[in-house]
Every structure is written in C-alpha cells, then in structure tokens.
Design a protein around this motif. Structure first.
Motif, mmCIF file in Angstrom:
data_model
loop_
_atom_site.group_PDB
_atom_site.id
_atom_site.type_symbol
_atom_site.label_atom_id
_atom_site.label_comp_id
_atom_site.label_asym_id
_atom_site.label_seq_id
_atom_site.Cartn_x
_atom_site.Cartn_y
_atom_site.Cartn_z
ATOM 1 N N PHE A 39 42.556 34.764 40.296
ATOM 2 C CA PHE A 39 43.232 34.666 38.990
ATOM 3 C C PHE A 39 44.275 35.765 38.846
ATOM 4 O O PHE A 39 45.352 35.563 38.288
ATOM 5 C CB PHE A 39 42.210 34.723 37.838
ATOM 6 N N ARG A 42 47.328 34.846 41.002
ATOM 7 C CA ARG A 42 48.162 33.810 40.372
ATOM 8 C C ARG A 42 49.006 34.416 39.246
ATOM 9 O O ARG A 42 50.206 34.133 39.127
ATOM 10 C CB ARG A 42 47.286 32.687 39.817
ATOM 11 N N ARG A 46 53.146 34.988 39.361
ATOM 12 C CA ARG A 46 53.987 34.414 38.301
ATOM 13 C C ARG A 46 54.945 35.485 37.753
ATOM 14 O O ARG A 46 56.119 35.234 37.549
ATOM 15 C CB ARG A 46 53.099 33.846 37.197
ATOM 16 N N ARG B 43 46.735 33.418 32.150
ATOM 17 C CA ARG B 43 46.510 32.073 31.611
ATOM 18 C C ARG B 43 45.134 31.588 32.033
ATOM 19 O O ARG B 43 44.673 31.940 33.133
ATOM 20 C CB ARG B 43 47.550 31.090 32.168
ATOM 21 N N ASP B 46 44.875 30.211 35.447
ATOM 22 C CA ASP B 46 44.819 31.118 36.593
ATOM 23 C C ASP B 46 43.420 31.148 37.216
ATOM 24 O O ASP B 46 43.248 31.564 38.361
ATOM 25 C CB ASP B 46 45.236 32.541 36.191
ATOM 26 N N PHE B 47 42.409 30.728 36.425
ATOM 27 C CA PHE B 47 41.023 30.758 36.911
ATOM 28 C C PHE B 47 40.601 29.434 37.541
ATOM 29 O O PHE B 47 39.445 29.289 37.951
ATOM 30 C CB PHE B 47 40.070 31.077 35.757
ATOM 31 N N ARG B 48 41.535 28.453 37.575
ATOM 32 C CA ARG B 48 41.166 27.132 38.083
ATOM 33 C C ARG B 48 40.559 27.256 39.489
ATOM 34 O O ARG B 48 41.070 27.990 40.326
ATOM 35 C CB ARG B 48 42.415 26.244 38.108
#
Lengths: 73, 228
Positions: A39, A42, A46, B43, B46-48
């Motif tokens: 996480f 990501r 971004r 978001r 982001d943890f998907r």
C-alpha cells in the motif's frame, strides 16, 4: 508528501522505491525489492508519478531522467 | 409553477429530516476514500489484494486509546503474516498523530508501525458511520472494519468510548474469516485455530440423509463438524 520531506529532500522510503526501479517494474516487484508494504509503494509511486520522478508505461513503473538524477543527489 | 417545480416542492416537503447516509454493511463494497495519514496521502484502493483492519479511536493523547494503540502495534506483525494491514483513524490533525506516535515511542518504547488517518474534516468517519452522536459528536467511537482483499466489508465491531478493544479477538476474527474463505466452513462460538469447524447445513433432504453417513463428526443432520 510522504516521498519528499518538508525540506524538499527525498525521504528514505522514496529512495528505496527509486532504487528498486532500476528496471521497469510493477508496484508488487518494487514492494518486494524495497521491503516496503504494497500500500505504501502504491501511494508513493502515485506521488512520484505526479512529481515526474517515475513514469508508467504498460503497467510498469520506470525512472524518468529526473528520477535518475534525484537518486544521484 | 411548472410540473418540475411542483415535484421539487413536494419532494422538499417530504425531506424535513436529513436523509441518512448509506453506511457500510456486511458483504458490501467498502466506501472508497483518499486521506492524509502519518504515512502520507493514502487511498483505500492502495490496500487492494490485502486484508485491511480500519479502526477508529476517539482522540490522541487519551489513556484508553494509548493502551489500544500499544495493543494494535503488538499484533501488527502477526497480522502482516496473515496478509492484513492496520489503518487507524481519528478526528485529529496529522501533527497531533505524529506527536502522539512519538510520545508512545518515548514513554512506552513502542513504535506505531501502521498509518493513522488524520480525519480532521470527518470525511472518512462520516462515510463509515464512526461517529455515534449519542456518545460524542466530535469523536469517533471505537470502530473496527475488516475489509477483505477484494474490498468487501467482512466484519464490523463497535465499542463505546469507555471500553478498550480486545486485539486477540481481532486476530481470532481474521483467522476465522480466512478459514471460512479457504475451507468453505463456518466457525462455532469461541472457535480458535486448530478447533473443528462447522460444515454448512445441507440444503436438500437428500443431502441431509447422506450427511450422517458422510464420515463427518455429526451430532445430528444439521450439526456437523470437520477438521480444517
């Protein structure tokens, strides 16, 4: 930004992510190489896309010229 | 007055009470958000691919919340081995969260390894129904939302301001949900890993009659267990 400190310097986690991007990679590969939670990678990628330190082509992240020079600083 | 105006007026007269927001429900997609956290802007997407335990606390620098944060930090690595990420939240500023996390490290020797949402404008708290006005209009209750790797709400827990949560129960809940997903079973009261699980009751008479000869540990046709 989590990748750029309030002094305008790259944070340790941002440096780890950029270092892990020597070859174009997925977010999952960056997370594995940088030993960071997915996480976080990501979210960081971004931010670094917006800052034009990395670019995204065919679902693979890669370093831009700015990203390469930021790593040398 | 046009027919559209009449319709608007009629609708307005029926909505003297504010329309309740749709709150998360079990089995539904977790509401998406982007928020400022102690780990930067994050978001939910982001943890998907990971499980998420999204939990709220009433306020930074309060004693029960401090004990809870120490307890959550204590299970963080065990959760990570199960593919679970923790995400805290309260209606406080990022600066307050940072100062509190540093204080916990200094006074208790515990690092807070997970991000904490600084929900100053109550955006995420409102989205998830974390504020219980009967208790407090300015603080979030002690809520826990377990969100699975596909982004579905799988469990919700609400505790009052006065009562700290049991993090061992949260670990047990994660184990139970993951066991259900992996083996297609349910888990009985007080189940813990290693215990037998409940085989879902048969849905046809034929299946019910066959159940007792199935080799499962059955007390009756509707009550069968198996090792997982």
């Amino acid at each position: 930004m989590a990748c750029i400190s309030s002094k305008g310097e790259m944070t340790e986690s941002a440096r780890k992510m950029l270092t892990a991007l020597e070859a174009p990679s997925t977010a999952e590969e960056v997370a594995s190489r940088a030993s960071l939670p997915l996480f976080r990678v990501r979210a960081g990628l971004r931010e670094m896309l917006a800052a034009e330190l990395v670019e995204l082509k065919d679902d693979l992240y890669g370093l831009t010229a700015s990203g390469r020079s930021a790593l040398l600083r | 007055m046009s027919s559209q105006d009449v319709s608007s007026t009629l609708n307005a007269s029926h909505t003297t009470q504010p329309t309740p927001a749709t709150l998360p429900r079990l089995g539904m997609a977790a509401p998406l958000f982007e928020a400022v956290t102690t780990h930067g802007r994050i978001r939910l997407e982001d943890f998907r691919g990971s499980w998420v335990v999204l939990f709220s606390h009433p306020a930074d620098f309060t004693p029960v919340c401090t004990t809870e944060f120490i307890a959550f930090a204590g299970i963080a690595s065990e959760l990570r081995t199960r593919g679970v990420e923790l995400l805290g939240l309260s209606i406080d500023s990022p600066t307050s969260h940072i100062a509190w996390a540093l204080n916990i490290k200094q006074k208790f020797g515990i690092e807070i390894p997970f991000p904490i949402i600084a929900d100053s404008n109550k955006e995420v708290a409102t989205l998830y129904g974390m504020v219980s006005p009967g208790e407090s209009k300015t603080e979030t209750s002690r809520c826990v939302f377990v969100i699975d790797p596909q982004g579905t709400v799988r469990a919700m827990i609400y505790y009052p301001l006065t009562t700290g949560r049991n993090t061992e129960e949260i670990l047990r809940l994660i184990d139970a949900l993951q066991t259900t997903d992996k083996h297609g079973v349910a888990t009985p009261a007080n189940w813990k890993p290693g215990d037998k699980a409940i085989v879902p009751p048969p849905s046809t008479l034929e299946e019910a009659e066959g159940r007792l000869q199935s080799g499962l540990e059955c007390t009756d046709w509707y009550f069968c267990k198996r090792t997982v």
